[in-house]
Design a protein around this motif. Structure first.
Motif, PDB file in Angstrom:
ATOM      1  N   LEU A 178      56.608 -12.849  -9.502  1.00 13.55           N
ATOM      2  CA  LEU A 178      55.769 -13.590 -10.234  1.00 13.55           C
ATOM      3  C   LEU A 178      55.300 -14.973  -9.548  1.00 13.55           C
ATOM      4  O   LEU A 178      55.780 -15.480  -8.530  1.00 13.55           O
ATOM      5  N   PRO A 179      53.929 -15.339  -9.780  1.00 15.16           N
ATOM      6  CA  PRO A 179      53.375 -16.518  -9.020  1.00 15.16           C
ATOM      7  C   PRO A 179      54.160 -17.653  -9.510  1.00 15.16           C
ATOM      8  O   PRO A 179      55.011 -17.838 -10.644  1.00 15.16           O
ATOM      9  N   GLY A 180      54.382 -18.663  -8.502  1.00 11.61           N
ATOM     10  CA  GLY A 180      55.536 -19.755  -8.577  1.00 11.61           C
ATOM     11  C   GLY A 180      54.715 -21.027  -8.543  1.00 11.61           C
ATOM     12  O   GLY A 180      55.129 -21.856  -7.882  1.00 11.61           O
ATOM     13  N   PRO A 181      53.881 -21.255  -9.539  1.00 11.62           N
ATOM     14  CA  PRO A 181      53.225 -22.802  -9.505  1.00 11.62           C
ATOM     15  C   PRO A 181      54.236 -23.829  -9.744  1.00 11.62           C
ATOM     16  O   PRO A 181      54.126 -24.985  -9.792  1.00 11.62           O
ATOM     17  N   ASP A 182      55.395 -23.354 -10.552  1.00 10.44           N
ATOM     18  CA  ASP A 182      56.332 -24.142 -11.226  1.00 10.44           C
ATOM     19  C   ASP A 182      57.303 -24.427 -10.277  1.00 10.44           C
ATOM     20  O   ASP A 182      58.455 -24.378 -10.305  1.00 10.44           O
ATOM     21  N   THR A 183      57.110 -25.190  -9.158  1.00 11.27           N
ATOM     22  CA  THR A 183      57.880 -25.537  -8.252  1.00 11.27           C
ATOM     23  C   THR A 183      58.818 -26.642  -8.695  1.00 11.27           C
ATOM     24  O   THR A 183      58.316 -27.570  -9.267  1.00 11.27           O
ATOM     25  N   ALA A 184      59.883 -26.668  -7.957  1.00  9.26           N
ATOM     26  CA  ALA A 184      60.916 -27.777  -8.824  1.00  9.26           C
ATOM     27  C   ALA A 184      60.147 -29.260  -8.391  1.00  9.26           C
ATOM     28  O   ALA A 184      60.155 -29.537  -7.395  1.00  9.26           O
ATOM     29  N   PRO A 185      60.356 -29.898  -9.740  1.00 13.24           N
ATOM     30  CA  PRO A 185      59.771 -31.425  -9.537  1.00 13.24           C
ATOM     31  C   PRO A 185      61.085 -32.317  -9.172  1.00 13.24           C
ATOM     32  O   PRO A 185      60.819 -33.546  -9.644  1.00 13.24           O
ATOM     33  N   ALA A 186      61.907 -32.013  -8.863  1.00 19.20           N
ATOM     34  CA  ALA A 186      63.126 -32.764  -8.591  1.00 19.20           C
ATOM     35  C   ALA A 186      62.613 -33.886  -7.499  1.00 19.20           C
ATOM     36  O   ALA A 186      61.865 -33.502  -6.655  1.00 19.20           O
ATOM     37  N   PRO A 187      63.344 -35.184  -7.596  1.00 20.30           N
ATOM     38  CA  PRO A 187      62.706 -36.068  -6.652  1.00 20.30           C
ATOM     39  C   PRO A 187      63.051 -35.494  -5.332  1.00 20.30           C
ATOM     40  O   PRO A 187      64.191 -35.091  -5.134  1.00 20.30           O
ATOM     41  N   GLY A 188      62.039 -35.732  -4.482  1.00 19.96           N
ATOM     42  CA  GLY A 188      62.194 -35.176  -3.059  1.00 19.96           C
ATOM     43  C   GLY A 188      61.518 -33.927  -2.855  1.00 19.96           C
ATOM     44  O   GLY A 188      61.545 -33.435  -1.666  1.00 19.96           O
ATOM     45  N   ALA A 201      61.620 -32.049   4.212  1.00 21.86           N
ATOM     46  CA  ALA A 201      61.538 -32.931   3.065  1.00 21.86           C
ATOM     47  C   ALA A 201      62.216 -31.694   1.938  1.00 21.86           C
ATOM     48  O   ALA A 201      62.911 -32.249   0.931  1.00 21.86           O
ATOM     49  N   ALA A 202      61.896 -30.463   2.006  1.00 20.09           N
ATOM     50  CA  ALA A 202      62.406 -29.656   0.863  1.00 20.09           C
ATOM     51  C   ALA A 202      63.914 -29.528   0.966  1.00 20.09           C
ATOM     52  O   ALA A 202      64.729 -29.405   0.163  1.00 20.09           O
ATOM     53  N   GLU A 203      64.469 -29.317   2.313  1.00 18.89           N
ATOM     54  CA  GLU A 203      65.794 -29.371   2.748  1.00 18.89           C
ATOM     55  C   GLU A 203      66.574 -30.867   2.271  1.00 18.89           C
ATOM     56  O   GLU A 203      67.614 -30.822   1.670  1.00 18.89           O
ATOM     57  N   PHE A 204      65.745 -31.940   2.440  1.00 16.88           N
ATOM     58  CA  PHE A 204      66.289 -33.013   1.897  1.00 16.88           C
ATOM     59  C   PHE A 204      66.612 -33.113   0.454  1.00 16.88           C
ATOM     60  O   PHE A 204      67.630 -33.529  -0.162  1.00 16.88           O
ATOM     61  N   ALA A 205      65.521 -32.476  -0.269  1.00 18.97           N
ATOM     62  CA  ALA A 205      65.603 -32.239  -1.863  1.00 18.97           C
ATOM     63  C   ALA A 205      66.910 -31.449  -2.214  1.00 18.97           C
ATOM     64  O   ALA A 205      67.403 -31.800  -2.966  1.00 18.97           O
ATOM     65  N   ARG A 206      67.256 -30.411  -1.540  1.00 14.73           N
ATOM     66  CA  ARG A 206      68.161 -29.593  -1.873  1.00 14.73           C
ATOM     67  C   ARG A 206      69.342 -30.264  -1.574  1.00 14.73           C
ATOM     68  O   ARG A 206      70.737 -30.250  -2.325  1.00 14.73           O
ATOM     69  N   LEU A 207      69.742 -31.156  -0.445  1.00 11.85           N
ATOM     70  CA  LEU A 207      70.948 -31.912  -0.113  1.00 11.85           C
ATOM     71  C   LEU A 207      70.940 -32.984  -1.104  1.00 11.85           C
ATOM     72  O   LEU A 207      72.182 -33.389  -1.831  1.00 11.85           O
TER      73      LEU A 207
END
Length: 315
Positions: A178-188, A201-207
């Motif tokens: 499925l297309p994924g425009p709904d990427t996580a809007p979490a801070p970071g 930046a993405a890895e920082f968001a996961r941490l």
């Protein structure tokens, strides 16, 4: 704990005081297969739990009706059906102000993925974009698959485990397409991109989602990511418009608010749980970030669940 299961009616795993409840997967006495499928109604009230909690299992939801917000770690997803959502083991999630929530739910542990070990990688990839809005055809296909999973699980005929694993495999493969425009809007979380700074930046968001309330300084995150604090700041600011320090303060504040509203821990205990050795400094921090004191916040937002989070003795 990742693969733990329990018989129906078994209480949630008892958390450390102040920690969110840990839900285990209920299994049928007859086969103890680490899998369950049903509607939000048949799975039970915890399928719509409004309090933050974690799972020892994977949860896939096909949301067909309802309003409100689905909260996973630091990400907030508006409910505007139809959606396909995923919650991974260990993630903190709940349904906030949900009204008329309906659809199908599939629950399973890692131990269920025997026939298709590659599905673990599909789940990891889906976990990076765990809330997908479905168009008409995708909604119909997903609905048919979820209905088959629910029906097969309900009948429990000979060979049903093999059929369930096959249907689940098809569901994961199709979800990954499925297309994924709904990427996580979490801070970071950064917008889609391929630069090294975006990856940092993405890895920082996961941490941040896992450890943001621990009180670690920005330098500790930079060290974990193998970059300088200055580079981390530039990467996160470019992706989010905010600094790592601001996002860390926000994460600590949210966790403190959750503990104040949901538990009977003392202010001193909450200060320690969110990385403050000095309760007085914690109170100054909380007032600066929220405009009110911890005591006043608790007074006006008291939604404690003592049956799930036992009371603590006074500090």
């Amino acid at each position: 704990m990742r693969d733990s299961t329990a018989l129906p009616g078994t209480p949630c795993a008892v958390p450390r005081a102040g920690d969110p409840p840990m839900h285990r997967l209920e299994v049928r006495v007859s086969d103890r297969t680490p899998f369950a499928a049903g509607t939000f109604d048949t799975i039970g009230p915890l399928a719509r739990a409004s309090f933050p909690h974690r799972h020892t299992f994977h949860e896939i939801v096909h949301v067909t009706a309802g309003t409100g917000t689905h909260v996973v770690d630091l990400a907030r997803w508006e409910i505007r059906p139809p959606h396909l959502g995923l919650v991974l083991p260990g993630q903190l999630h709940h349904w906030e102000d949900a009204r008329g929530l309906d659809g199908s739910v599939v629950l399973f542990t890692d131990a269920f993925l025997l026939d298709h070990p590659g599905d673990r990688d599909l789940l990891r990839r889906l976990g990076e974009r765990p809330w997908l809005s479905l168009d008409g055809p995708a909604h119909a296909r997903t609905g048919r698959l979820m209905a088959e999973l629910v029906e097969e699980y309900g009948h429990g005929a000979d060979g049903f485990e093999t059929v369930l694993r096959s249907l689940l495999h098809v569901l994961l493969v199709r979800a990954a397409r499925l297309p994924g425009p709904d990427t996580a809007p979490a801070p970071g979380a950064p917008p889609p991109g391929r630069t090294a700074a975006d990856a940092v930046a993405a890895e920082f968001a996961r941490l941040l989602a896992r450890t943001g309330s621990d009180g670690l300084p920005v330098r500790a995150y930079a060290d974990r990511l193998g970059v300088s604090p200055g580079y981390l700041t530039e990467a996160v600011r470019a992706a989010t418009g905010r600094t790592p320090g601001a996002l860390l303060r926000e994460a600590r504040t949210r966790e403190a608010q959750r503990l104040l509203a949901r538990t009977e821990l003392s202010i001193r205990q909450i200060a320690a749980r969110t990385g403050f050795s000095d309760p007085a400094y914690f109170c100054r921090f909380f007032r600066r970030e929220t405009g009110t004191s911890p005591g006043a916040f608790r007074k006006h937002h008291d939604r404690r669940a003592p049956s799930l989070e036992p009371a603590a003795p006074p500090a």
